[in-house]
Design a protein around this motif. Structure first.
Motif, PDB file in Angstrom:
ATOM      1  N   VAL A  47       0.833  -1.210  -0.078  1.00 18.99           N
ATOM      2  CA  VAL A  47      -0.048   0.110   0.087  1.00 18.99           C
ATOM      3  C   VAL A  47       0.812   1.262   0.186  1.00 18.99           C
ATOM      4  O   VAL A  47       0.327   2.347  -0.187  1.00 18.99           O
ATOM      5  N   SER A  48       2.227   1.110   0.247  1.00 19.64           N
ATOM      6  CA  SER A  48       2.994   2.318   0.049  1.00 19.64           C
ATOM      7  C   SER A  48       3.160   2.702  -1.340  1.00 19.64           C
ATOM      8  O   SER A  48       3.578   3.906  -1.596  1.00 19.64           O
ATOM      9  N   LEU A  49       2.962   1.975  -2.297  1.00 26.65           N
ATOM     10  CA  LEU A  49       3.089   2.424  -3.705  1.00 26.65           C
ATOM     11  C   LEU A  49       1.877   3.168  -4.082  1.00 26.65           C
ATOM     12  O   LEU A  49       0.600   2.702  -3.877  1.00 26.65           O
ATOM     13  N   PRO A  50       1.935   4.207  -5.257  1.00 28.59           N
ATOM     14  CA  PRO A  50       0.880   4.998  -5.736  1.00 28.59           C
ATOM     15  C   PRO A  50       0.109   3.938  -6.591  1.00 28.59           C
ATOM     16  O   PRO A  50       0.673   3.110  -7.095  1.00 28.59           O
ATOM     17  N   ALA A  51      -1.186   4.076  -6.602  1.00 30.77           N
ATOM     18  CA  ALA A  51      -2.271   3.091  -7.368  1.00 30.77           C
ATOM     19  C   ALA A  51      -2.543   3.941  -8.496  1.00 30.77           C
ATOM     20  O   ALA A  51      -2.822   5.178  -8.535  1.00 30.77           O
ATOM     21  N   ILE A  52      -2.583   3.220  -9.534  1.00 31.59           N
ATOM     22  CA  ILE A  52      -2.918   3.547 -11.017  1.00 31.59           C
ATOM     23  C   ILE A  52      -4.413   3.001 -11.370  1.00 31.59           C
ATOM     24  O   ILE A  52      -4.193   1.694 -11.513  1.00 31.59           O
ATOM     25  N   LEU A  53      -5.475   3.619 -11.744  1.00 27.49           N
ATOM     26  CA  LEU A  53      -6.363   3.036 -12.574  1.00 27.49           C
ATOM     27  C   LEU A  53      -6.137   3.103 -14.020  1.00 27.49           C
ATOM     28  O   LEU A  53      -6.029   4.192 -14.647  1.00 27.49           O
ATOM     29  N   PHE A  54      -6.045   2.207 -14.793  1.00 23.62           N
ATOM     30  CA  PHE A  54      -5.635   2.018 -16.206  1.00 23.62           C
ATOM     31  C   PHE A  54      -6.973   1.616 -16.760  1.00 23.62           C
ATOM     32  O   PHE A  54      -7.580   0.751 -16.668  1.00 23.62           O
ATOM     33  N   ILE A  55      -7.516   2.640 -17.730  1.00 26.25           N
ATOM     34  CA  ILE A  55      -8.877   2.743 -18.498  1.00 26.25           C
ATOM     35  C   ILE A  55      -8.261   2.358 -19.690  1.00 26.25           C
ATOM     36  O   ILE A  55      -7.905   3.294 -20.704  1.00 26.25           O
ATOM     37  N   GLY A  56      -8.556   1.324 -20.487  1.00 32.25           N
ATOM     38  CA  GLY A  56      -7.985   0.513 -21.397  1.00 32.25           C
ATOM     39  C   GLY A  56      -8.659   0.979 -22.836  1.00 32.25           C
ATOM     40  O   GLY A  56      -9.639   1.228 -22.617  1.00 32.25           O
ATOM     41  N   PRO A  57      -8.139   0.453 -24.090  1.00 29.96           N
ATOM     42  CA  PRO A  57      -8.618   0.779 -25.272  1.00 29.96           C
ATOM     43  C   PRO A  57      -9.703  -0.308 -25.456  1.00 29.96           C
ATOM     44  O   PRO A  57     -10.236  -0.709 -24.575  1.00 29.96           O
ATOM     45  N   MET A  58     -10.131  -0.437 -26.581  1.00 28.70           N
ATOM     46  CA  MET A  58     -11.212  -1.396 -27.010  1.00 28.70           C
ATOM     47  C   MET A  58     -10.984  -2.704 -26.308  1.00 28.70           C
ATOM     48  O   MET A  58     -11.949  -3.469 -25.858  1.00 28.70           O
ATOM     49  N   PHE A  59      -9.812  -3.277 -26.507  1.00 26.02           N
ATOM     50  CA  PHE A  59      -9.525  -4.654 -25.804  1.00 26.02           C
ATOM     51  C   PHE A  59      -8.444  -4.309 -24.608  1.00 26.02           C
ATOM     52  O   PHE A  59      -7.787  -5.213 -24.383  1.00 26.02           O
ATOM     53  N   GLY A  60      -8.440  -3.295 -23.941  1.00 26.58           N
ATOM     54  CA  GLY A  60      -7.729  -3.078 -22.996  1.00 26.58           C
ATOM     55  C   GLY A  60      -8.417  -3.441 -21.996  1.00 26.58           C
ATOM     56  O   GLY A  60      -9.017  -2.943 -20.697  1.00 26.58           O
TER      57      GLY A  60
END
Length: 376
Positions: A47-60
């Motif tokens: 939990v010490s690491l920054p969190a990223i929400l990846f909002i992907g492409p059509m097949f992401g």
């Protein structure tokens, strides 16, 4: 000590529980109970690491967490990837509620993962979902270092005038409804590495006998990143991870691509795009919201928006890049949002994301780490 064959080792890695998780959205007036499948990188418990929400492409889909895992661990970030409706195990929905379901999913998912704030990274078609997310869920960004990265963001064909998408826009809707089966065929029989928006859409268009001009650069999904560099295992195991993960991904439901293509080509009601139906107006509203937030909380950090483009892009072309940049640099937006843009001349639409040497993703991950260090 147990010794595994390369194939057994690859299967064990692919099947790790981090990459195959699910939650349920409760029933609402608009839909029944919905399943959402998602994944995280294997370092997510740190939990010490920054969190990223990846909002992907059509097949992401959620499978991206597997492909990003080593890079995320090397850079010191943790990543969340989501199957949008009718991908993986996520329940299909009609196109008219697709965006609303996404906007319900984001806070529910972060609550499930006990994550209060994220940086957002998006590629291609994910831009439409990301702009809506920025409008409706701005509070989910880190209050001290709010950050969003757009890689090759999708721009309506009317503004990009990209040759490929102009051709696709002329397809009848019933033909677009065959995209999922066609793409599964392409990945299993023709181009097993084409599970990215630029490569797979251009391949599908060619199969449909539409004359994609050979002067359109950047249609491929080639990358200078070796399987070993991407996955961190010996060459035999790494190649099997890549091969088997693609096979497993397309053994799952992928019919969501039919709706994604229709959404991107605006073969739907304007309301299905949410606030982004007025693309430039949506960005102006984001800027106005930032200004209002600054008035209420003078010490609040302005959102930092970075756009990354490739030297050649079959999906949005130079016209799309120029339009996206102009939207963020108009008088009503400039100064309210910290906007920067850069171009990666050796990358194309897909390699901008997947090529760790010629693309932007490693730089984006490193930027998010640096912002986390400086936010105190």
């Amino acid at each position: 000590m147990t010794s595994y064959s390369p194939e057994d080792q690859a299967i064990r890695i692919i099947c790790a529980k981090h990459f195959h998780q699910a939650l349920w959205l409760p029933e609402t007036a608009n839909h029944s109970k919905l399943k959402v499948t998602y994944s995280t990188t294997t370092n997510f418990d740190n939990v010490s690491l920054p969190a990223i929400l990846f909002i992907g492409p059509m097949f992401g889909t959620r499978w991206n967490a597997l492909h990003f895992d080593k890079l995320a661990r090397d850079c010191g970030v943790r990543v969340i990837c989501v199957d949008r409706p009718a991908f993986g195990g996520s329940t299909p929905v009609t196109i008219d509620i697709r965006m609303r379901v996404w906007l319900e999913t984001v806070p529910a998912l972060l609550q499930r993962l006990d994550v209060k704030h994220v940086a957002i990274v998006t590629h291609s078609a994910g831009a439409v979902y990301t702009l809506n997310t920025l409008l409706h869920h701005r509070s989910l960004l880190d209050p001290k270092a709010p950050y969003v990265a757009f890689l090759a963001p999708w721009v309506p064909t009317a503004h990009s005038a990209a040759t490929l998408t102009t051709i696709l826009a002329k397809l009848p809707t019933n033909l677009i409804d065959s995209f999922a089966g066609l793409n599964t065929f392409i990945n299993s029989k023709i181009i097993p590495s084409a599970s990215w928006s630029g490569g797979i859409v251009s391949s599908a268009t060619a199969l449909l006998s539409f004359p994609v001009s050979t002067d359109i650069p950047g249609a491929g999904t080639s990358t200078s990143t070796t399987p070993f560099e991407q996955y961190g295992f010996d060459e035999g195991t790494a190649k099997l991870i890549k091969k088997l993960s693609s096979k497993y991904q397309f053994a799952e439901i992928t019919t969501g691509v039919n709706e994604e293509v229709k959404l991107c080509l605006r073969k739907c009601d304007d309301a299905d795009w949410g606030e982004v139906a007025d693309y430039s107006g949506c960005i102006r509203q984001i800027a106005m919201n930032e200004a209002a937030l600054g008035s209420r909380a003078p010490n609040a950090a302005k959102v930092s928006v970075e756009a990354f483009f490739s030297g050649s892009d079959i999906m949005i072309a130079k016209g799309g890049q120029e339009y996206f940049e102009q939207c963020w640099q108009t008088d009503g937006v400039k100064g309210k949002v910290d906007f920067t843009t850069s171009t990666f001349p050796e990358a194309n639409h897909d390699s901008l994301l997947i090529d760790q040497k010629k693309g932007a993703l490693k730089i984006v991950f490193e930027r998010i780490v640096e912002l986390g260090k400086n936010r105190g």
